[in-house]
Scaffold this active site. Sequence first.
Site, PDB file in Angstrom:
ATOM      1  N   ASN A  90     -11.511 -39.668  -9.967  1.00  0.00           N
ATOM      2  CA  ASN A  90     -10.322 -38.941 -10.449  1.00  0.00           C
ATOM      3  C   ASN A  90      -9.969 -37.703  -9.626  1.00  0.00           C
ATOM      4  O   ASN A  90      -8.807 -37.284  -9.614  1.00  0.00           O
ATOM      5  CB  ASN A  90     -10.555 -38.542 -11.916  1.00  0.00           C
ATOM      6  CG  ASN A  90      -9.503 -37.595 -12.427  1.00  0.00           C
ATOM      7  OD1 ASN A  90      -8.379 -37.989 -12.707  1.00  0.00           O
ATOM      8  ND2 ASN A  90      -9.864 -36.318 -12.519  1.00  0.00           N
ATOM      9  N   TYR A 156       0.635 -37.409  -0.217  1.00  0.00           N
ATOM     10  CA  TYR A 156       0.168 -37.708  -1.578  1.00  0.00           C
ATOM     11  C   TYR A 156       0.458 -39.157  -1.976  1.00  0.00           C
ATOM     12  O   TYR A 156      -0.468 -39.900  -2.298  1.00  0.00           O
ATOM     13  CB  TYR A 156       0.751 -36.693  -2.564  1.00  0.00           C
ATOM     14  CG  TYR A 156       0.273 -36.901  -3.976  1.00  0.00           C
ATOM     15  CD1 TYR A 156      -1.074 -36.739  -4.307  1.00  0.00           C
ATOM     16  CD2 TYR A 156       1.146 -37.291  -4.987  1.00  0.00           C
ATOM     17  CE1 TYR A 156      -1.527 -36.940  -5.602  1.00  0.00           C
ATOM     18  CE2 TYR A 156       0.701 -37.490  -6.287  1.00  0.00           C
ATOM     19  CZ  TYR A 156      -0.623 -37.317  -6.585  1.00  0.00           C
ATOM     20  OH  TYR A 156      -1.076 -37.526  -7.868  1.00  0.00           O
ATOM     21  N   LYS A 160      -2.146 -42.474  -2.595  1.00  0.00           N
ATOM     22  CA  LYS A 160      -2.229 -43.269  -3.826  1.00  0.00           C
ATOM     23  C   LYS A 160      -1.897 -44.746  -3.581  1.00  0.00           C
ATOM     24  O   LYS A 160      -2.402 -45.621  -4.272  1.00  0.00           O
ATOM     25  CB  LYS A 160      -1.333 -42.653  -4.913  1.00  0.00           C
ATOM     26  CG  LYS A 160      -1.761 -41.242  -5.333  1.00  0.00           C
ATOM     27  CD  LYS A 160      -3.202 -41.188  -5.877  1.00  0.00           C
ATOM     28  CE  LYS A 160      -3.564 -39.819  -6.450  1.00  0.00           C
ATOM     29  NZ  LYS A 160      -4.942 -39.745  -6.983  1.00  0.00           N
TER      30      LYS A 160
HETATM   31  P1  NAD Z   1      -6.088 -30.889 -11.657  1.00  0.00           P
HETATM   32  O1  NAD Z   1      -5.698 -30.102 -10.475  1.00  0.00           O
HETATM   33  O2  NAD Z   1      -5.950 -30.315 -13.024  1.00  0.00           O
HETATM   34  O3  NAD Z   1      -7.585 -31.429 -11.501  1.00  0.00           O
HETATM   35  C1  NAD Z   1      -8.036 -31.922 -10.274  1.00  0.00           C
HETATM   36  C2  NAD Z   1      -9.523 -32.162 -10.339  1.00  0.00           C
HETATM   37  O4  NAD Z   1      -9.952 -32.535  -9.019  1.00  0.00           O
HETATM   38  C3  NAD Z   1     -10.300 -30.898 -10.730  1.00  0.00           C
HETATM   39  O5  NAD Z   1     -11.348 -31.232 -11.603  1.00  0.00           O
HETATM   40  C4  NAD Z   1     -10.855 -30.407  -9.393  1.00  0.00           C
HETATM   41  O6  NAD Z   1     -12.114 -29.764  -9.539  1.00  0.00           O
HETATM   42  C5  NAD Z   1     -11.015 -31.696  -8.617  1.00  0.00           C
HETATM   43  N1  NAD Z   1     -10.965 -31.409  -7.195  1.00  0.00           N
HETATM   44  C6  NAD Z   1      -9.926 -30.876  -6.495  1.00  0.00           C
HETATM   45  N2  NAD Z   1     -10.285 -30.704  -5.207  1.00  0.00           N
HETATM   46  C7  NAD Z   1     -11.586 -31.131  -5.103  1.00  0.00           C
HETATM   47  C8  NAD Z   1     -12.507 -31.217  -4.033  1.00  0.00           C
HETATM   48  N3  NAD Z   1     -12.198 -30.842  -2.796  1.00  0.00           N
HETATM   49  N4  NAD Z   1     -13.728 -31.726  -4.299  1.00  0.00           N
HETATM   50  C9  NAD Z   1     -14.065 -32.124  -5.528  1.00  0.00           C
HETATM   51  N5  NAD Z   1     -13.231 -32.090  -6.594  1.00  0.00           N
HETATM   52  C10 NAD Z   1     -12.007 -31.587  -6.367  1.00  0.00           C
HETATM   53  O7  NAD Z   1      -5.258 -32.219 -11.529  1.00  0.00           O
HETATM   54  P2  NAD Z   1      -4.938 -33.430 -12.506  1.00  0.00           P
HETATM   55  O8  NAD Z   1      -3.492 -33.419 -12.723  1.00  0.00           O
HETATM   56  O9  NAD Z   1      -5.852 -33.495 -13.661  1.00  0.00           O
HETATM   57  O10 NAD Z   1      -5.233 -34.621 -11.479  1.00  0.00           O
HETATM   58  C11 NAD Z   1      -6.298 -35.508 -11.618  1.00  0.00           C
HETATM   59  C12 NAD Z   1      -5.926 -36.793 -10.929  1.00  0.00           C
HETATM   60  O11 NAD Z   1      -4.745 -37.318 -11.509  1.00  0.00           O
HETATM   61  C13 NAD Z   1      -5.638 -36.641  -9.430  1.00  0.00           C
HETATM   62  O12 NAD Z   1      -6.198 -37.741  -8.737  1.00  0.00           O
HETATM   63  C14 NAD Z   1      -4.119 -36.701  -9.379  1.00  0.00           C
HETATM   64  O13 NAD Z   1      -3.664 -37.170  -8.144  1.00  0.00           O
HETATM   65  C15 NAD Z   1      -3.819 -37.643 -10.506  1.00  0.00           C
HETATM   66  N6  NAD Z   1      -2.464 -37.583 -11.038  1.00  0.00           N
HETATM   67  C16 NAD Z   1      -2.010 -36.472 -11.679  1.00  0.00           C
HETATM   68  C17 NAD Z   1      -0.717 -36.460 -12.178  1.00  0.00           C
HETATM   69  C18 NAD Z   1      -0.162 -35.275 -12.911  1.00  0.00           C
HETATM   70  O14 NAD Z   1       1.046 -35.274 -13.175  1.00  0.00           O
HETATM   71  N7  NAD Z   1      -0.967 -34.289 -13.254  1.00  0.00           N
HETATM   72  C19 NAD Z   1       0.110 -37.576 -12.022  1.00  0.00           C
HETATM   73  C20 NAD Z   1      -0.384 -38.680 -11.362  1.00  0.00           C
HETATM   74  C21 NAD Z   1      -1.667 -38.682 -10.883  1.00  0.00           C
END
Ligand code: NAD
Length: 248
Positions: A90, A156, A160
Site C-alpha cells: 500500500n 503517478y 499504477k
Molecule cells: P498517505 O500519504 O496518507 O499514506 C501513504 C503511506 O505510505 C504512509 O503510511 C507512508 O508512511 C507510506 N510511505 C510514503 N513514502 C514511503 C517510503 N518512502 N517508504 C515507506 N513508506 C512510505 O496516502 P494514502 O492516500 O493513504 O495512500 C495510500 C495508497 O493509496 C498509495 O499507494 C496511494 O497511491 C493510493 N491511493 C490513494 C488515493 C487517495 O485519494 N488518497 C487514491 C488512489 C490510490
Amino acid sequence: MLKNKVAVVTGGTRGIGYAVVKKFLDNGATVVLCGSRDETARQAVEQLKQENPDYRVEGISVDLLSPEDINEAFENINAKYGSLDILVNNAGISATDSIYTYDPGKFENIIDLNVNAVFYCTQAATKIMKCQPGGGSIINTSSMVSIYGQATGSGYPTSKFAVNGLTKSLARELGKDNIRVNAVAPGVTNTDMVSALPDDVIAPLIATIPLGRVGEPEDMANAFLFLASDMASYITGAVLPVDGAARS
Ligand code: NAD
C-alpha cells in the site's frame, strides 16, 4: 473473517493503510504494519492499542527499496508468528508535476516506491507463501488513475498502470501455488495524500463522482478485507474499482 491469519501492510501508519490495518485487526488477524520510520510505526501501534488493547499488532520500519531488508523482515515475521498469509502493498507517493518541468529524479523516485517496492515485497512474501498449505493473498493499492491516466504528474498514473500489470501477471504465474493477487483501485479518498493536492487537481475529480462524495479510508478497507478473506477464494487478477463510479 481473518481469524488465524498473519498480515503485513506497508504504508500502514496513516490513511488507507491505517484503515486496512484496523479493519484486519477487527476481523481477527495479527498485523505487522510497516512505516518508513520507527517513530511513525510506533505511534500508529500506540493509537491502535488505545482503541483496543487486545489488538495483535506490531509496527516495524523497513527500507522498501532494499530487497535484502525486506526479505529479512518478512522471514522474521514468519519465524515469529508462524506464517505470512496476507501482504498489502500500500505504501505510495503521488505527483502533480508538469512534463515540462518534471525532474527525472522525481519520476524515478515514484517508480521506485510505487512499483519496485511492490515487486520486492511480493517476491519476499511469495517465497514464504509458496511453502504454506493455505498459500496466500496479495493485495496491491492501485488507483482509479491506473485506468484513464491523469492530466498532471504522469509518473503517478504510470506507476499504477504498472501495479495493475504486476497484479494481473502474477495472478497468472502464482495461481498454481494457491497465491491470489488482486488490487484495489481507490478513487479520491480522504487522506493526507489528497489534502496535499491542489484544488485544481481535486475539484475536477470530485465533480465526476456520481455518488457525490470522496471515499473514506474505511470504504477502501472494506474492499481489502473482502479480497484478503476466503470469501474471495476464487478471485485473482482482479483490479477492483472503489471510486463511486468516478471515471473521467
Ligand atoms: P498517505 O500519504 O496518507 O499514506 C501513504 C503511506 O505510505 C504512509 O503510511 C507512508 O508512511 C507510506 N510511505 C510514503 N513514502 C514511503 C517510503 N518512502 N517508504 C515507506 N513508506 C512510505 O496516502 P494514502 O492516500 O493513504 O495512500 C495510500 C495508497 O493509496 C498509495 O499507494 C496511494 O497511491 C493510493 N491511493 C490513494 C488515493 C487517495 O485519494 N488518497 C487514491 C488512489 C490510490
